[in-house]
Each structure stands twice: as structure tokens, then as C-alpha cells.
Motif scaffolding. Sequence first.
Motif, PDB file in Angstrom:
ATOM      1  N   UNK A   1      -5.301   4.789  -6.976  1.00  0.00           N
ATOM      2  CA  UNK A   1      -5.328   3.350  -6.723  1.00  0.00           C
ATOM      3  C   UNK A   1      -4.172   2.875  -5.848  1.00  0.00           C
ATOM      4  N   UNK A   2      -3.150   3.716  -5.700  1.00  0.00           N
ATOM      5  CA  UNK A   2      -1.994   3.350  -4.887  1.00  0.00           C
ATOM      6  C   UNK A   2      -1.148   2.260  -5.511  1.00  0.00           C
TER       7      UNK A   2
ATOM      8  N   UNK B   1       0.846  -1.189   0.000  1.00  0.00           N
ATOM      9  CA  UNK B   1       0.000   0.000   0.000  1.00  0.00           C
ATOM     10  C   UNK B   1       0.883   1.241   0.000  1.00  0.00           C
ATOM     11  N   UNK B   2       0.703   2.080  -0.970  1.00  0.00           N
ATOM     12  CA  UNK B   2       1.491   3.302  -1.076  1.00  0.00           C
ATOM     13  C   UNK B   2       0.836   4.397  -0.243  1.00  0.00           C
ATOM     14  N   UNK B   3       1.660   5.090   0.525  1.00  0.00           N
ATOM     15  CA  UNK B   3       1.170   6.220   1.324  1.00  0.00           C
ATOM     16  C   UNK B   3       1.184   7.460   0.435  1.00  0.00           C
ATOM     17  N   UNK B   4       0.098   7.651  -0.286  1.00  0.00           N
ATOM     18  CA  UNK B   4       0.039   8.724  -1.267  1.00  0.00           C
ATOM     19  C   UNK B   4       0.125  10.104  -0.624  1.00  0.00           C
ATOM     20  N   UNK B   5      -0.367  10.244   0.605  1.00  0.00           N
ATOM     21  CA  UNK B   5      -0.267  11.533   1.293  1.00  0.00           C
ATOM     22  C   UNK B   5       1.206  11.905   1.514  1.00  0.00           C
TER      23      UNK B   5
ATOM     24  N   UNK C   1      -2.813   9.486 -16.059  1.00  0.00           N
ATOM     25  CA  UNK C   1      -2.422   8.148 -15.623  1.00  0.00           C
ATOM     26  C   UNK C   1      -1.782   8.212 -14.237  1.00  0.00           C
ATOM     27  N   UNK C   2      -0.956   9.231 -14.006  1.00  0.00           N
ATOM     28  CA  UNK C   2      -0.316   9.385 -12.701  1.00  0.00           C
ATOM     29  C   UNK C   2      -1.374   9.559 -11.608  1.00  0.00           C
ATOM     30  N   UNK C   3      -2.352  10.411 -11.855  1.00  0.00           N
ATOM     31  CA  UNK C   3      -3.403  10.643 -10.862  1.00  0.00           C
ATOM     32  C   UNK C   3      -4.178   9.360 -10.582  1.00  0.00           C
TER      33      UNK C   3
END
Length: 66
Positions: free
Chosen positions: A38-39, A1-5, A31-33
Motif C-alpha cells: 500500500x506504500x 508515495x513511498x518508493x518501495x522498489x 503487516x510489513x508486506x
Amino acid sequence: MIRTDELRGIIAKNGLSQSDIASVIGITPKTFYEKMKNGVFGSNEIQIMIDELHIEDPMAIFFASR
């Protein structure tokens, strides 16, 4: 799980936008967004971000557990 914050904060601290990082990775901003939402990023994309953003502890961001 990527911590997008956390990733967003590091991008901002480097004086870049998410669109800038998308360009460096070689994908469109849209695509980046989507990937941020989706992480999910590929290993090559993660490595580029680690290098470009000088991320010292990538495990805490890209491989975080909930």
C-alpha cells in the motif's frame, strides 16, 4: 508515495530481509508486506527504518512524488 522498489534495495544492501525490518519496527512480516504493497507507513516506523538502514536521503524514498 513511498518508493518501495528503492526501499527494498536499501534493505537488501544492508543484508537484511523485509522480515528483519518488520521485527525491528515491531510489526509482523505480513503487516510489513501489506504496508509495502500500500506504500503507507507511520512516521515512527519511517524513522526507525531511516535509523536502522542508515538512509541518507529519506525524502527521496518516503516522500517521493510520482
